[in-house]
Every structure is written in C-alpha cells, then in structure tokens.
Scaffold this motif. Structure first.
Motif, PDB file in Angstrom:
ATOM      1  N   LYS A 217       0.858  -1.180   0.000  1.00  0.00           N
ATOM      2  CA  LYS A 217       0.000   0.000   0.000  1.00  0.00           C
ATOM      3  C   LYS A 217       0.898   1.235   0.000  1.00  0.00           C
ATOM      4  O   LYS A 217       1.499   1.571   1.021  1.00  0.00           O
ATOM      5  N   ALA A 218       1.001   1.895  -1.137  1.00  0.00           N
ATOM      6  CA  ALA A 218       1.854   3.088  -1.240  1.00  0.00           C
ATOM      7  C   ALA A 218       1.131   4.336  -0.763  1.00  0.00           C
ATOM      8  O   ALA A 218       1.741   5.277  -0.260  1.00  0.00           O
ATOM      9  N   ASP A 219      -0.181   4.336  -0.899  1.00  0.00           N
ATOM     10  CA  ASP A 219      -1.001   5.490  -0.507  1.00  0.00           C
ATOM     11  C   ASP A 219      -1.431   5.308   0.952  1.00  0.00           C
ATOM     12  O   ASP A 219      -2.353   4.544   1.246  1.00  0.00           O
TER      13      ASP A 219
ATOM     14  N   LYS B 217       8.821   9.905   0.603  1.00  0.00           N
ATOM     15  CA  LYS B 217       8.834   9.767  -0.867  1.00  0.00           C
ATOM     16  C   LYS B 217       9.972   8.866  -1.316  1.00  0.00           C
ATOM     17  O   LYS B 217       9.823   8.070  -2.241  1.00  0.00           O
ATOM     18  N   ASP B 218      11.121   8.992  -0.652  1.00  0.00           N
ATOM     19  CA  ASP B 218      12.259   8.142  -0.999  1.00  0.00           C
ATOM     20  C   ASP B 218      11.947   6.669  -0.809  1.00  0.00           C
ATOM     21  O   ASP B 218      12.564   5.810  -1.446  1.00  0.00           O
ATOM     22  N   GLU B 219      11.017   6.369   0.064  1.00  0.00           N
ATOM     23  CA  GLU B 219      10.612   4.979   0.324  1.00  0.00           C
ATOM     24  C   GLU B 219       9.476   4.532  -0.594  1.00  0.00           C
ATOM     25  O   GLU B 219       8.962   3.424  -0.451  1.00  0.00           O
TER      26      GLU B 219
ATOM     27  N   THR C 255       5.090  -2.001   3.604  1.00  0.00           N
ATOM     28  CA  THR C 255       4.688  -0.607   3.812  1.00  0.00           C
ATOM     29  C   THR C 255       5.107  -0.134   5.197  1.00  0.00           C
ATOM     30  O   THR C 255       5.613   0.987   5.371  1.00  0.00           O
ATOM     31  N   VAL C 256       4.907  -0.994   6.197  1.00  0.00           N
ATOM     32  CA  VAL C 256       5.311  -0.662   7.569  1.00  0.00           C
ATOM     33  C   VAL C 256       6.826  -0.478   7.631  1.00  0.00           C
ATOM     34  O   VAL C 256       7.321   0.437   8.296  1.00  0.00           O
ATOM     35  N   GLN C 257       7.566  -1.319   6.904  1.00  0.00           N
ATOM     36  CA  GLN C 257       9.024  -1.166   6.878  1.00  0.00           C
ATOM     37  C   GLN C 257       9.423   0.165   6.252  1.00  0.00           C
ATOM     38  O   GLN C 257      10.328   0.856   6.744  1.00  0.00           O
ATOM     39  N   ALA C 258       8.731   0.558   5.194  1.00  0.00           N
ATOM     40  CA  ALA C 258       9.028   1.824   4.529  1.00  0.00           C
ATOM     41  C   ALA C 258       8.758   3.007   5.458  1.00  0.00           C
ATOM     42  O   ALA C 258       9.546   3.962   5.521  1.00  0.00           O
ATOM     43  N   LEU C 259       7.641   2.965   6.176  1.00  0.00           N
ATOM     44  CA  LEU C 259       7.319   4.019   7.144  1.00  0.00           C
ATOM     45  C   LEU C 259       8.397   4.090   8.233  1.00  0.00           C
ATOM     46  O   LEU C 259       8.840   5.178   8.622  1.00  0.00           O
TER      47      LEU C 259
END
Length: 342
Positions: free
Chosen positions: A32-34, A60-62, A245-249
């Motif tokens: 989930k990018a959004d 954004k970089d993620e 997504t959680v990792q990206a956050l």
C-alpha cells in the motif's frame, strides 16, 4: 530470483547507475503506497520526526504517497484510525495499551520520542500562590484533547498526590496558538502540553512548570522506568497485511530520528514549516534545545517501556486491569532493527 549485495554492486557499477542500488536494496514492493497518518498536534516537537520525514522527502524516498491528517490531540487521531479514515497513528505509545484493554490490538513499530516531552504548568495569572498539587483541586486544566497523552501525564501526577481526575476539569485547548491564548486569557488555570507551547509560556513568564518530562532523567524519576512517547502505531491487521509498507514508514522515521541528532538546532528550525515557530523563532529554538534529549536517536522502543506505561495507566485509569495486558503485543522493534541496519 535472489541477488547478493556484492552482485548488486557489480551490476550497478557495470551499468554505471549506482543510483539503482538503493532502490533495489530498499524494499520489496509496497502493499500500500497510498498511506494516511493521523496525528494530534503535528506542529509539536513531540512529533518532530514525522514532520522532518515529510519535509525532507524521506517518505517519498521509500516510495510512499503519504498524507497526514492533523487533529487537536492524540485521542482524536486514534479515533480516525478506529473509524477507518486513516491507516496509522502518530501518537502516544500508551494508546496501544488502552486499546488492548478493550480487546483491540494496536502495535507501535517505531519510536519518535523516548520521553513524554510534556510539561505541566500553572498560570501565574490565576494561580499566583500555587504551592502544592492540592491547589489544583477545582481548577481547569488545559490539555491538547481529553484522553490524550497530555491528559494522561496530568492524571498520573494527580494520582501520585492523592487526587482524582474528578477533582479537576479537563479542557481541550489543542496544541498551538489556541493553547497559549487559553492560558494567557485565563480560560484555564493550568496547562499540560509540549514544546514549543510550554517554552513559549514559561519564557514569557505566563506559566510556572510543576511537572517536566522533557528529559530522560526526569522521565525515569517520575515514572520509574523508560516511558515510550510518540510512536507510529497501527492495528495489528494493518501491520500483518502490509509489512513492506510498515518497513518503509519505519525507514523514513528512523532516518528522520538520526537526521535530527546530526544537524544543528538552526537547521531544524529552518526545515520545519514557518507556522510551527508561532512567530517566535528564538523561543522555538530554545524549546528544541530543551526537548532534544527526549527525541529518539534511533527509533528503538525500550524493552521496559510497555511495563512502565502499564504501571502508570494502572495507577489512575479506573477499571484498567494490568493483568490482562500482554506487553509483547503492544510493540515491536522488528522493523526498526532492519531500518538501523540500512
């Protein structure tokens, strides 16, 4: 197909595109990018890592298309996620325990603050003769929103001195200029808030601090252990369904945590939106200095944090049964460890 780091670097070098390496190393495809994050008082230093990650483009970089919805307090932000209008809360760790006591499982996965960074003060205008906590009986105490972490700190303080929540009146005043105005105008007798609001009122001589949790030392003395503060937390179902997504956050917040401790106070003040300064940049910078110790350097949630928070909640929340809470289900450092390994 798996690819080793050495092979990756060879590939990037051979193609002359080293910029490919971070993208391939960074993460698997986001489920989930959004993503929408709900926060209660975004301009507060309590949530500085969230703002820095946004302003510096770390989200954004993620690969995240992030939207941040700002509410009057943490309890309101939590309501947005409970109601389904947001995915993740940027809020106080204690809310994960409150929700678990109601049979709903929320988990914190990266830390922004390692101390509550909340100051409680009394108005010099309406309480010039304040001497002991008993003087607060019958008074109006401003909090960001009833049920938020600012409310929790006052409640814990009252309970330690033999008082109950019903002995005072809690008034929601938000987390910015409205809170400052409420105390200066005499609408409230005392205030529980974070910086820059607290520093603005103490520097101007409008308020005397009676509780200060902006440093790790004071926090340990007041609560008897580490007390996790601002975190990103989400329903367990969201975490299970969206691990990448959680990792990206988490990557973005850990990067912000580290950036804050690597740069100057001046640089931070230049990076946040101008309105955060409330027209007094020097006071904001002074507030940053006072709160820096309370900001997490690496996003890691302390091992004893949940136990400390449970003990605090049990001390003043009526009907809160600590024996029914599983601390391990309220937090994880799984994602934060990976982020720190990057």
């Amino acid at each position: 197909m798996s690819i080793t780091r050495r092979e990756l670097l060879k590939l990037a070098g051979a193609t002359g595109v080293m910029s490919l390496a971070p993208a391939i190393v960074r993460a698997q495809k986001l489920e989930k990018a959004d993503v929408q994050i709900a926060v209660g008082g975004k301009a507060l230093i309590y949530y500085l890592p969230l703002t820095i990650a946004e302003q510096k483009g770390f989200f954004k970089d993620e690969g995240l298309d992030l939207r941040i919805a700002d509410f009057a307090g943490g309890s309101k932000a939590l309501q947005a996620v409970v109601g389904g209008s947001a995915d993740v809360v940027s809020g106080a760790f204690e809310h994960t325990l409150h929700m678990q006591s109601k049979g709903q499982f929320y988990r914190a996965f990266v830390q922004q603050g390692r101390a509550p960074m909340i100051g409680v003060g009394v108005s010099k205008k309406t309480m010039p003769n304040y001497k002991t906590p008993a003087d607060l009986k019958g008074k109006k105490i401003g909090v960001t929103a009833p049920g938020s972490s600012t409310n929790m700190v006052v409640s814990f303080f009252l309970s330690k001195h033999g008082l109950k929540d019903s002995d005072v009146s809690f008034i929601g005043v938000g987390a910015g200029a409205g809170a400052v105005s409420a105390l200066r105008s005499g609408q409230i007798d005392a205030l529980s808030n974070t910086d820059p609001v607290v520093s603005m009122l103490t520097e101007s001589g409008d308020m005397d601090i009676i509780v200060d949790t902006r440093t790790l030392k004071d926090t340990l003395e007041i609560f008897g252990g580490n007390m996790p503060a601002g975190c990103l937390y989400a329903p367990q179902e969201f975490i299970d369904a969206n691990p990448n997504t959680v990792q990206a956050l988490t990557n973005a917040i850990v990067r912000a945590d580290k950036w804050i401790h690597e740069v100057s106070i001046e640089e931070i003040a230049k990076t946040v939106p101008t309105q955060y300064l409330l027209g007094e940049p020097e006071v904001y910078k002074a507030a940053l200095t006072k709160s820096m110790d309370g900001l997490s350097p690496d996003g890691m949630i302390p091992e004893d944090g949940a136990a400390t928070a449970i003990k605090a909640l049990a001390a003043y929340v009526k009907g809160f049964d600590a024996a029914k809470i599983d601390p391990a289900k309220s937090w994880t450092n799984e994602y934060t460890r990976r982020a720190n390994e990057k």
